[in-house]
Motif scaffolding. Structure first.
Motif, PDB file in Angstrom:
ATOM      1  N   ILE B  20       0.861  -1.180   0.000  1.00 30.94           N
ATOM      2  CA  ILE B  20       0.000   0.000   0.000  1.00 30.94           C
ATOM      3  C   ILE B  20       0.898   1.231   0.000  1.00 30.94           C
ATOM      4  CG2 ILE B  20      -1.798   1.259   1.221  1.00 30.94           C
ATOM      5  CD1 ILE B  20      -2.610  -1.394   2.540  1.00 30.94           C
ATOM      6  N   ASN B  21       0.749   2.039  -1.026  1.00 26.53           N
ATOM      7  CA  ASN B  21       1.611   3.199  -1.186  1.00 26.53           C
ATOM      8  C   ASN B  21       1.006   4.464  -0.584  1.00 26.53           C
ATOM      9  OD1 ASN B  21       3.508   1.704  -2.667  1.00 26.53           O
ATOM     10  ND2 ASN B  21       2.344   2.014  -4.553  1.00 26.53           N
ATOM     11  N   CYS B  22       1.890   5.360  -0.208  1.00 21.76           N
ATOM     12  CA  CYS B  22       1.475   6.658   0.330  1.00 21.76           C
ATOM     13  C   CYS B  22       2.478   7.703  -0.142  1.00 21.76           C
ATOM     14  CB  CYS B  22       1.437   6.599   1.853  1.00 21.76           C
ATOM     15  SG  CYS B  22       1.223   8.194   2.673  1.00 21.76           S
ATOM     16  N   THR B  23       1.984   8.747  -0.764  1.00 22.57           N
ATOM     17  CA  THR B  23       2.860   9.861  -1.122  1.00 22.57           C
ATOM     18  C   THR B  23       2.397  11.091  -0.358  1.00 22.57           C
ATOM     19  OG1 THR B  23       1.493  10.429  -3.039  1.00 22.57           O
ATOM     20  CG2 THR B  23       3.381   8.988  -3.423  1.00 22.57           C
ATOM     21  N   TYR B  24       3.350  11.913  -0.014  1.00 15.49           N
ATOM     22  CA  TYR B  24       3.006  13.078   0.796  1.00 15.49           C
ATOM     23  C   TYR B  24       3.805  14.293   0.362  1.00 15.49           C
ATOM     24  CZ  TYR B  24       7.348  12.011   3.255  1.00 15.49           C
ATOM     25  OH  TYR B  24       8.671  11.766   3.554  1.00 15.49           O
ATOM     26  N   GLN B  25       3.228  15.439   0.619  1.00 16.86           N
ATOM     27  CA  GLN B  25       3.927  16.711   0.428  1.00 16.86           C
ATOM     28  C   GLN B  25       3.746  17.488   1.707  1.00 16.86           C
ATOM     29  OE1 GLN B  25       1.468  17.723  -2.782  1.00 16.86           O
ATOM     30  NE2 GLN B  25       2.885  17.118  -4.379  1.00 16.86           N
ATOM     31  N   ARG B  59       4.780  -9.635  10.162  1.00 17.89           N
ATOM     32  CA  ARG B  59       4.267  -9.722   8.786  1.00 17.89           C
ATOM     33  C   ARG B  59       4.193  -8.357   8.117  1.00 17.89           C
ATOM     34  NH1 ARG B  59      -0.664 -10.948   7.799  1.00 17.89           N
ATOM     35  NH2 ARG B  59      -1.544 -10.546   9.867  1.00 17.89           N
ATOM     36  N   PHE B  60       4.329  -7.297   8.907  1.00 12.23           N
ATOM     37  CA  PHE B  60       4.192  -5.945   8.369  1.00 12.23           C
ATOM     38  C   PHE B  60       5.554  -5.268   8.275  1.00 12.23           C
ATOM     39  CE2 PHE B  60      -0.431  -5.199  10.040  1.00 12.23           C
ATOM     40  CZ  PHE B  60      -0.840  -6.315   9.360  1.00 12.23           C
ATOM     41  N   SER B  61       5.781  -4.557   7.177  1.00  8.59           N
ATOM     42  CA  SER B  61       6.990  -3.752   7.015  1.00  8.59           C
ATOM     43  C   SER B  61       6.577  -2.397   6.467  1.00  8.59           C
ATOM     44  CB  SER B  61       7.958  -4.397   6.011  1.00  8.59           C
ATOM     45  OG  SER B  61       8.276  -5.705   6.384  1.00  8.59           O
ATOM     46  N   SER B  62       7.345  -1.373   6.799  1.00 12.92           N
ATOM     47  CA  SER B  62       7.064  -0.060   6.246  1.00 12.92           C
ATOM     48  C   SER B  62       8.358   0.554   5.748  1.00 12.92           C
ATOM     49  CB  SER B  62       6.384   0.856   7.273  1.00 12.92           C
ATOM     50  OG  SER B  62       7.176   0.964   8.424  1.00 12.92           O
ATOM     51  N   PHE B  63       8.245   1.212   4.600  1.00 17.18           N
ATOM     52  CA  PHE B  63       9.407   1.806   3.937  1.00 17.18           C
ATOM     53  C   PHE B  63       9.200   3.298   3.794  1.00 17.18           C
ATOM     54  CE2 PHE B  63      12.912   2.175   1.060  1.00 17.18           C
ATOM     55  CZ  PHE B  63      12.530   3.150   0.143  1.00 17.18           C
ATOM     56  N   LEU B  64      10.290   4.035   3.890  1.00 16.70           N
ATOM     57  CA  LEU B  64      10.223   5.487   3.737  1.00 16.70           C
ATOM     58  C   LEU B  64      11.352   5.988   2.849  1.00 16.70           C
ATOM     59  CD1 LEU B  64       9.073   8.295   4.598  1.00 16.70           C
ATOM     60  CD2 LEU B  64      10.739   8.236   6.478  1.00 16.70           C
ATOM     61  N   SER B  65      11.010   6.899   1.941  1.00 20.75           N
ATOM     62  CA  SER B  65      11.994   7.676   1.198  1.00 20.75           C
ATOM     63  C   SER B  65      11.628   9.137   1.370  1.00 20.75           C
ATOM     64  CB  SER B  65      11.990   7.315  -0.289  1.00 20.75           C
ATOM     65  OG  SER B  65      12.750   8.270  -1.031  1.00 20.75           O
ATOM     66  N   ARG B  66      12.369   9.835   2.183  1.00 27.36           N
ATOM     67  CA  ARG B  66      12.044  11.234   2.460  1.00 27.36           C
ATOM     68  C   ARG B  66      12.254  12.120   1.237  1.00 27.36           C
ATOM     69  NH1 ARG B  66      15.775  12.161   7.494  1.00 27.36           N
ATOM     70  NH2 ARG B  66      16.984  10.698   6.241  1.00 27.36           N
ATOM     71  N   SER B  67      13.291  11.821   0.454  1.00 25.56           N
ATOM     72  CA  SER B  67      13.565  12.659  -0.717  1.00 25.56           C
ATOM     73  C   SER B  67      12.442  12.547  -1.746  1.00 25.56           C
ATOM     74  CB  SER B  67      14.899  12.270  -1.353  1.00 25.56           C
ATOM     75  OG  SER B  67      14.855  10.928  -1.805  1.00 25.56           O
ATOM     76  N   LYS B  68      11.780  11.422  -1.787  1.00 21.49           N
ATOM     77  CA  LYS B  68      10.691  11.222  -2.749  1.00 21.49           C
ATOM     78  C   LYS B  68       9.329  11.479  -2.130  1.00 21.49           C
ATOM     79  CE  LYS B  68      13.198   7.850  -5.555  1.00 21.49           C
ATOM     80  NZ  LYS B  68      13.301   6.460  -6.023  1.00 21.49           N
ATOM     81  N   GLY B  69       9.267  11.729  -0.849  1.00 21.84           N
ATOM     82  CA  GLY B  69       7.964  11.924  -0.216  1.00 21.84           C
ATOM     83  C   GLY B  69       7.087  10.694  -0.384  1.00 21.84           C
ATOM     84  N   TYR B  70       7.676   9.540  -0.089  1.00 16.93           N
ATOM     85  CA  TYR B  70       7.012   8.283  -0.441  1.00 16.93           C
ATOM     86  C   TYR B  70       7.202   7.257   0.667  1.00 16.93           C
ATOM     87  CZ  TYR B  70       6.649   3.745  -2.835  1.00 16.93           C
ATOM     88  OH  TYR B  70       6.328   2.458  -3.188  1.00 16.93           O
ATOM     89  N   SER B  71       6.150   6.523   0.927  1.00 17.69           N
ATOM     90  CA  SER B  71       6.209   5.423   1.878  1.00 17.69           C
ATOM     91  C   SER B  71       5.335   4.295   1.364  1.00 17.69           C
ATOM     92  CB  SER B  71       5.702   5.884   3.246  1.00 17.69           C
ATOM     93  OG  SER B  71       5.589   4.796   4.151  1.00 17.69           O
ATOM     94  N   TYR B  72       5.628   3.103   1.794  1.00 20.09           N
ATOM     95  CA  TYR B  72       4.697   2.008   1.558  1.00 20.09           C
ATOM     96  C   TYR B  72       4.627   1.116   2.781  1.00 20.09           C
ATOM     97  CZ  TYR B  72       8.692  -1.055   0.268  1.00 20.09           C
ATOM     98  OH  TYR B  72       9.867  -1.781   0.250  1.00 20.09           O
ATOM     99  N   LEU B  73       3.490   0.462   2.885  1.00 20.50           N
ATOM    100  CA  LEU B  73       3.264  -0.554   3.905  1.00 20.50           C
ATOM    101  C   LEU B  73       3.153  -1.882   3.182  1.00 20.50           C
ATOM    102  CD1 LEU B  73       2.566  -1.106   6.957  1.00 20.50           C
ATOM    103  CD2 LEU B  73       0.163  -0.950   6.275  1.00 20.50           C
ATOM    104  N   LEU B  74       3.951  -2.834   3.618  1.00 17.06           N
ATOM    105  CA  LEU B  74       3.966  -4.151   2.999  1.00 17.06           C
ATOM    106  C   LEU B  74       3.363  -5.155   3.965  1.00 17.06           C
ATOM    107  CD1 LEU B  74       5.200  -5.244   0.274  1.00 17.06           C
ATOM    108  CD2 LEU B  74       7.100  -6.090   1.665  1.00 17.06           C
TER     109      LEU B  74
END
Lengths: 114, 109
Positions: B20-25, B59-74
Motif C-alpha cells: 500500500i503506497n502513500c505519497t506526501y507533500q 508480517r508488516f513492514s514499512s518503507f520510507l523515502s524522504r527525498s521522494k515523499g514516499y512510503s509504503y506498507l507491505l
C-alpha cells in the motif's frame, strides 16, 4: 486496549440538540486530540489540547467546542446538531505536544442525529 | 500545507503479499505513521518511520523515502483479518498528525 476511554459509546439525538462527548487520555499523556470520521471518510482533525490549553485547531465548526480539564480529561460539545454531524468521534492522546508522536485512540463515540 | 495520497481501495488474496503506497507533500517532516482501522473501530498503530529505509515488524513492514515523499506498507502472508483500512499519517513541525483518507484493503479467499 489503548488506555484511552470515551463515553458514551453510542448517542442518538435529534436535530437542534446539544451533546457532550467525554474522553480520558492514557495515564501520563498530556495531549488530547478530537477527530470526526463520517461514513467512508477519513479522519478529520478537529482540535488539540495540551495540558489544559488549546494547541491546534483543525476543521472544527463554530457550533462545536472543546475543553480540557485540570485532571486532563476532555469534553467535546456539539450544539445545534444537524443530520450531517452524524459520525464517529474519536479522541486520541499522546505524550508529546508537537503532534508528531504516536497517538493512542479511544474506541470512539458513534453519534446519530435524527 | 500538507497533502497525503493513498489508493482508495485494494483487493488481495489470502496468503499473498500486498503493498500500500502513500505519497506526501509537507513543509517540514517529523515522521510517518501507519495505522490500521477495522470498520467502526479505533485506528491502531502499526509502524513509524523517521529515517529512510525499511522497518520490519513481523508480517508488516514499512518503507520510507524522504527525498521522494514516499512510503509504503507491505503486508505479507495476508490473512482474512487483515481486511481493514490502512491510514498513512505524517507529522511535521509542531502541527498534529495529518492523516490520509485511508486505503480499504479487502482480503479474499
Amino acid at each position: 486496549d489503548s488506555g484511552v476511554t470515551q463515553t458514551p459509546k453510542h448517542l442518538i439525538t435529534a436535530t437542534g440538540q446539544r451533546v457532550t462527548l467525554r474522553c480520558s487520555p492514557r495515564s501520563g499523556d498530556l495531549s488530547v486530540y478530537w477527530y470526526q470520521q463520517s461514513l467512508d471518510q477519513g479522519l478529520q482533525f478537529l482540535i488539540q489540547y495540551y495540558n489544559g490549553e488549546e494547541r491546534a485547531k483543525g476543521n472544527i465548526l463554530e457550533r462545536f467546542s472543546a475543553q480540557q480539564f485540570p485532571d486532563l480529561h476532555s469534553e467535546l460539545n456539539l450544539s445545534s446538531l444537524e443530520l450531517g454531524d452524524s459520525a464517529l468521534y474519536f479522541c486520541a492522546s499522546s505524550v508529546d505536544p508537537s503532534g508528531s508522536d504516536e497517538q493512542y485512540f479511544g474506541p470512539g463515540t458513534r453519534l446519530t442525529v435524527t | 500545507g500538507q497533502n497525503i495520497d493513498q489508493p482508495t481501495e485494494m483487493t488481495a488474496t489470502e496468503g499473498a503479499i500486498v503493498q500500500i503506497n502513500c505519497t506526501y507533500q509537507t513543509s517540514g517532516f517529523n515522521g510517518l505513521f501507519w495505522y490500521q482501522q477495522h470498520a467502526g473501530e479505533a485506528p491502531t498503530f502499526l509502524s513509524y518511520n523517521v529515517l529512510d529505509g525499511l522497518e520490519e515488524k513481523g508480517r508488516f513492514s514499512s518503507f520510507l523515502s524522504r527525498s521522494k515523499g514516499y512510503s509504503y506498507l507491505l503486508l505479507k502472508e495476508l490473512q482474512m483479518k487483515d481486511s481493514a483500512s490502512y491510514l498513512c499519517a505524517v507529522g511535521s513541525g509542531n502541527t498534529p498528525l495529518v492523516f490520509g483518507k485511508g486505503t480499504r484493503l479487502s482480503v479474499i479467499a
